[in-house]
Design a protein around this motif. Sequence first.
Motif, PDB file in Angstrom:
ATOM      1  N   HIS A 154      -8.657  -7.111   9.215  1.00  0.00           N
ATOM      2  CA  HIS A 154      -7.664  -8.134   9.536  1.00  0.00           C
ATOM      3  C   HIS A 154      -6.595  -8.161   8.453  1.00  0.00           C
ATOM      4  O   HIS A 154      -6.870  -7.913   7.271  1.00  0.00           O
ATOM      5  CB  HIS A 154      -8.329  -9.506   9.663  1.00  0.00           C
ATOM      6  N   VAL A 155      -5.382  -8.467   8.838  1.00  0.00           N
ATOM      7  CA  VAL A 155      -4.259  -8.420   7.904  1.00  0.00           C
ATOM      8  C   VAL A 155      -4.511  -9.296   6.674  1.00  0.00           C
ATOM      9  O   VAL A 155      -4.161  -8.911   5.546  1.00  0.00           O
ATOM     10  CB  VAL A 155      -2.942  -8.823   8.618  1.00  0.00           C
ATOM     11  N   THR A 156      -5.128 -10.451   6.857  1.00  0.00           N
ATOM     12  CA  THR A 156      -5.361 -11.340   5.715  1.00  0.00           C
ATOM     13  C   THR A 156      -6.394 -10.765   4.753  1.00  0.00           C
ATOM     14  O   THR A 156      -6.285 -10.948   3.536  1.00  0.00           O
ATOM     15  CB  THR A 156      -5.805 -12.726   6.204  1.00  0.00           C
ATOM     16  N   THR A 157      -7.397 -10.059   5.288  1.00  0.00           N
ATOM     17  CA  THR A 157      -8.383  -9.400   4.427  1.00  0.00           C
ATOM     18  C   THR A 157      -7.726  -8.294   3.609  1.00  0.00           C
ATOM     19  O   THR A 157      -7.969  -8.168   2.391  1.00  0.00           O
ATOM     20  CB  THR A 157      -9.524  -8.804   5.270  1.00  0.00           C
ATOM     21  N   GLN A 158      -6.882  -7.497   4.251  1.00  0.00           N
ATOM     22  CA  GLN A 158      -6.182  -6.431   3.532  1.00  0.00           C
ATOM     23  C   GLN A 158      -5.278  -7.006   2.445  1.00  0.00           C
ATOM     24  O   GLN A 158      -5.187  -6.454   1.344  1.00  0.00           O
ATOM     25  CB  GLN A 158      -5.342  -5.610   4.506  1.00  0.00           C
ATOM     26  N   MET A 159      -4.613  -8.107   2.755  1.00  0.00           N
ATOM     27  CA  MET A 159      -3.720  -8.715   1.764  1.00  0.00           C
ATOM     28  C   MET A 159      -4.485  -9.146   0.518  1.00  0.00           C
ATOM     29  O   MET A 159      -4.031  -8.930  -0.620  1.00  0.00           O
ATOM     30  CB  MET A 159      -2.983  -9.900   2.397  1.00  0.00           C
ATOM     31  N   GLU A 160      -5.653  -9.729   0.736  1.00  0.00           N
ATOM     32  CA  GLU A 160      -6.455 -10.142  -0.419  1.00  0.00           C
ATOM     33  C   GLU A 160      -6.970  -8.939  -1.197  1.00  0.00           C
ATOM     34  O   GLU A 160      -7.034  -8.960  -2.436  1.00  0.00           O
ATOM     35  CB  GLU A 160      -7.624 -11.020   0.046  1.00  0.00           C
ATOM     36  N   ALA A 161      -7.339  -7.878  -0.487  1.00  0.00           N
ATOM     37  CA  ALA A 161      -7.795  -6.662  -1.163  1.00  0.00           C
ATOM     38  C   ALA A 161      -6.680  -6.066  -2.023  1.00  0.00           C
ATOM     39  O   ALA A 161      -6.918  -5.609  -3.151  1.00  0.00           O
ATOM     40  CB  ALA A 161      -8.276  -5.642  -0.129  1.00  0.00           C
ATOM     41  N   ILE A 162      -5.465  -6.073  -1.501  1.00  0.00           N
ATOM     42  CA  ILE A 162      -4.323  -5.554  -2.267  1.00  0.00           C
ATOM     43  C   ILE A 162      -4.096  -6.398  -3.516  1.00  0.00           C
ATOM     44  O   ILE A 162      -3.857  -5.868  -4.613  1.00  0.00           O
ATOM     45  CB  ILE A 162      -3.059  -5.544  -1.382  1.00  0.00           C
ATOM     46  N   LYS A 163      -4.188  -7.711  -3.366  1.00  0.00           N
ATOM     47  CA  LYS A 163      -3.986  -8.603  -4.517  1.00  0.00           C
ATOM     48  C   LYS A 163      -5.033  -8.359  -5.598  1.00  0.00           C
ATOM     49  O   LYS A 163      -4.789  -8.617  -6.782  1.00  0.00           O
ATOM     50  CB  LYS A 163      -4.040 -10.061  -4.058  1.00  0.00           C
ATOM     51  N   LYS A 164      -6.198  -7.852  -5.177  1.00  0.00           N
ATOM     52  CA  LYS A 164      -7.255  -7.547  -6.142  1.00  0.00           C
ATOM     53  C   LYS A 164      -7.192  -6.092  -6.631  1.00  0.00           C
ATOM     54  O   LYS A 164      -8.117  -5.609  -7.282  1.00  0.00           O
ATOM     55  CB  LYS A 164      -8.625  -7.845  -5.532  1.00  0.00           C
ATOM     56  N   GLY A 165      -6.123  -5.387  -6.249  1.00  0.00           N
ATOM     57  CA  GLY A 165      -5.901  -4.048  -6.794  1.00  0.00           C
ATOM     58  C   GLY A 165      -6.304  -2.887  -5.916  1.00  0.00           C
ATOM     59  O   GLY A 165      -6.267  -1.735  -6.363  1.00  0.00           O
ATOM     60  N   ALA A 166      -6.695  -3.132  -4.662  1.00  0.00           N
ATOM     61  CA  ALA A 166      -7.082  -2.028  -3.782  1.00  0.00           C
ATOM     62  C   ALA A 166      -5.854  -1.194  -3.422  1.00  0.00           C
ATOM     63  O   ALA A 166      -4.822  -1.743  -3.023  1.00  0.00           O
ATOM     64  CB  ALA A 166      -7.734  -2.562  -2.511  1.00  0.00           C
ATOM     65  N   PRO A 167      -5.941   0.141  -3.554  1.00  0.00           N
ATOM     66  CA  PRO A 167      -4.794   1.000  -3.244  1.00  0.00           C
ATOM     67  C   PRO A 167      -4.599   1.118  -1.733  1.00  0.00           C
ATOM     68  O   PRO A 167      -5.510   1.525  -1.009  1.00  0.00           O
ATOM     69  CB  PRO A 167      -5.185   2.347  -3.852  1.00  0.00           C
ATOM     70  N   THR A 168      -3.426   0.768  -1.239  1.00  0.00           N
ATOM     71  CA  THR A 168      -3.174   0.728   0.200  1.00  0.00           C
ATOM     72  C   THR A 168      -1.826   1.354   0.525  1.00  0.00           C
ATOM     73  O   THR A 168      -0.812   0.953  -0.030  1.00  0.00           O
ATOM     74  CB  THR A 168      -3.184  -0.731   0.721  1.00  0.00           C
ATOM     75  N   ASP A 169      -1.834   2.318   1.440  1.00  0.00           N
ATOM     76  CA  ASP A 169      -0.584   2.935   1.892  1.00  0.00           C
ATOM     77  C   ASP A 169       0.007   2.182   3.074  1.00  0.00           C
ATOM     78  O   ASP A 169       1.228   2.029   3.180  1.00  0.00           O
ATOM     79  CB  ASP A 169      -0.816   4.394   2.314  1.00  0.00           C
ATOM     80  N   LEU A 170      -0.855   1.733   3.994  1.00  0.00           N
ATOM     81  CA  LEU A 170      -0.406   1.099   5.235  1.00  0.00           C
ATOM     82  C   LEU A 170      -1.120  -0.222   5.459  1.00  0.00           C
ATOM     83  O   LEU A 170      -2.310  -0.364   5.147  1.00  0.00           O
ATOM     84  CB  LEU A 170      -0.681   2.014   6.431  1.00  0.00           C
ATOM     85  N   MET A 171      -0.397  -1.176   6.030  1.00  0.00           N
ATOM     86  CA  MET A 171      -0.963  -2.469   6.411  1.00  0.00           C
ATOM     87  C   MET A 171      -1.162  -2.485   7.922  1.00  0.00           C
ATOM     88  O   MET A 171      -0.228  -2.236   8.684  1.00  0.00           O
ATOM     89  CB  MET A 171      -0.014  -3.602   6.007  1.00  0.00           C
ATOM     90  N   PHE A 172      -2.376  -2.780   8.356  1.00  0.00           N
ATOM     91  CA  PHE A 172      -2.722  -2.753   9.780  1.00  0.00           C
ATOM     92  C   PHE A 172      -2.830  -4.152  10.372  1.00  0.00           C
ATOM     93  O   PHE A 172      -3.244  -5.091   9.683  1.00  0.00           O
ATOM     94  CB  PHE A 172      -4.057  -2.038   9.981  1.00  0.00           C
ATOM     95  N   GLN A 173      -2.490  -4.251  11.682  1.00  0.00           N
ATOM     96  CA  GLN A 173      -2.849  -5.433  12.446  1.00  0.00           C
ATOM     97  C   GLN A 173      -2.726  -5.142  13.939  1.00  0.00           C
ATOM     98  O   GLN A 173      -1.791  -4.484  14.379  1.00  0.00           O
ATOM     99  CB  GLN A 173      -1.958  -6.630  12.101  1.00  0.00           C
ATOM    100  N   SER A 174      -3.700  -5.629  14.715  1.00  0.00           N
ATOM    101  CA  SER A 174      -3.574  -5.639  16.169  1.00  0.00           C
ATOM    102  C   SER A 174      -2.625  -6.762  16.558  1.00  0.00           C
ATOM    103  O   SER A 174      -2.707  -7.869  16.005  1.00  0.00           O
ATOM    104  CB  SER A 174      -4.934  -5.874  16.835  1.00  0.00           C
ATOM    105  N   ILE A 175      -1.728  -6.499  17.513  1.00  0.00           N
ATOM    106  CA  ILE A 175      -0.724  -7.493  17.871  1.00  0.00           C
ATOM    107  C   ILE A 175      -0.736  -7.752  19.379  1.00  0.00           C
ATOM    108  O   ILE A 175      -1.199  -6.931  20.168  1.00  0.00           O
ATOM    109  CB  ILE A 175       0.691  -7.070  17.428  1.00  0.00           C
ATOM    110  N   ALA A 176      -0.209  -8.911  19.766  1.00  0.00           N
ATOM    111  CA  ALA A 176      -0.100  -9.308  21.169  1.00  0.00           C
ATOM    112  C   ALA A 176       1.356  -9.600  21.491  1.00  0.00           C
ATOM    113  O   ALA A 176       2.206  -9.695  20.608  1.00  0.00           O
ATOM    114  CB  ALA A 176      -0.973 -10.536  21.439  1.00  0.00           C
ATOM    115  N   GLY A 177       1.638  -9.789  22.787  1.00  0.00           N
ATOM    116  CA  GLY A 177       3.005  -9.996  23.241  1.00  0.00           C
ATOM    117  C   GLY A 177       3.413 -11.444  23.363  1.00  0.00           C
ATOM    118  O   GLY A 177       4.462 -11.741  23.940  1.00  0.00           O
TER     119      GLY A 177
END
Length: 454
Positions: free
Chosen positions: A227-250
């Motif tokens: 989930h986007v919020t989990t990735q954001m927290e991981a990045i804030k803790k120093g996890a190396p990330t090239d791309l941010m993912f999220q499933s989206i709706a219309g």
Amino acid sequence: MRLKTSLFGQTYVFSSVKEVLAKANEEKSGDKLAGVAAETVTERIAAKEILSNLTLEDIFNNPSVPYDEDEVTKLIYDDLNMTIYNEIKDWTVSELREWILDENTDNEMIKRVSRGLTSEMIAAVTKIMSNLDLVLGGQKIIVTAHCNTTIGESGTLAFRLQPNHTTDNLDGIMVSLMEGFSYGAGDAVLGLNPVIDTVESVGNVLKMFDEFKRKWEIPTQTCVLAHVTTQMEAIKKGAPTDLMFQSIAGSQKGNEAFGFTLDTLREAQELMERYSTATGPNYFYFETGQGSELSSDAHHGADQVTMEARCYGLARHFKPFLVNTVVGFIGPEYLYDSKQVTRAGLEDHFMGKLHGLPMGVDACYTNHMKADQNDIENLAVLLAMAGCNYFMAIPAGDDIMLNYQCTGYHEAHSLRSVSGKRPIKEFEKWMEKMGLIKDGKLTERAGDASIFMK
């Protein structure tokens, strides 16, 4: 604006543009479930006749979800290039179709006009196209994006390496990704669907991906599809990330069911611009799929193709590196059989491309659908001819974690061969350096995961 027509001695009257859009849609089990589908083939043809003669202005004035009630509608309309829209607003949907398919209309012309099209306009023209029209139209549109490498360049076909594991065991993931790279998959992205959506677990996988990529000097990008919020927290803790993912709706309601708002994505974008380990400037990876809005009662009475098109209207605002529709994943409630899945895959690819997106497709099915591996391979061949930017690559085409079937590692080279396409340029050079490919052909070393253990 005409919403009435007569066919074979019977008069058909529709109450709104939304109803015309829904009933002009090719048969989909999800539309039947929602109660918006045409009741007969003749009614569907009547809706298509009316739709083809509506102007783009008619559709502009009738969004499927009102502007002041939905932030996705607001985003789509606020992003619209009004100068271009005013040039074409008197075109009928039929005239838009003829213009796109005209052999004198080129890629740059289509990409310019697309900036003046709302998502409902793109859905509308899609509904009056045949499958071959969708292949031809998609093939004409070339969309590139750059993260660490460039996706979508003419003559290339990329693959997402998807080494999913039932428990997120790092050793199990590592074995799958080694095998995948050895077959030439992974030039689009090395991306895992996690079982465990925690900051610690996601961070551990991201670190392993980054270390492997750097050790073997692989020109690609990495992502964990949490989930986007989990990735954001991981990045804030120093996890190396090239791309941010999220499933989206219309729709706004659909995205809230996914646990985010557009402000969440804006925050994620700002975070990636500051901390992404990639070159950029395209840092997002979005996934979609027809029927997701209906599954959360967030479709607002609209059909699933129209709601899917609105996903792409949302996505283009954030200028993603990757977008793909997981076309057969939700199940037979929304796409009943191989015919419906094939149609949806071609529709989604074309609509994404016409929105100006670097579009891929997860050509897949679930085991309770009336489809099999041959059906999905047929779809993949059609999409390769349509200029699809990338597909998924999973061990033996069988995702043991998500419990669905799609394209496997072996299909990567086969689909490139039949379509006359190559991997992303830098990735192919890396494969040559590793002895996996020579003169465009796989070597005996290909498929040997042990090369990464020596």
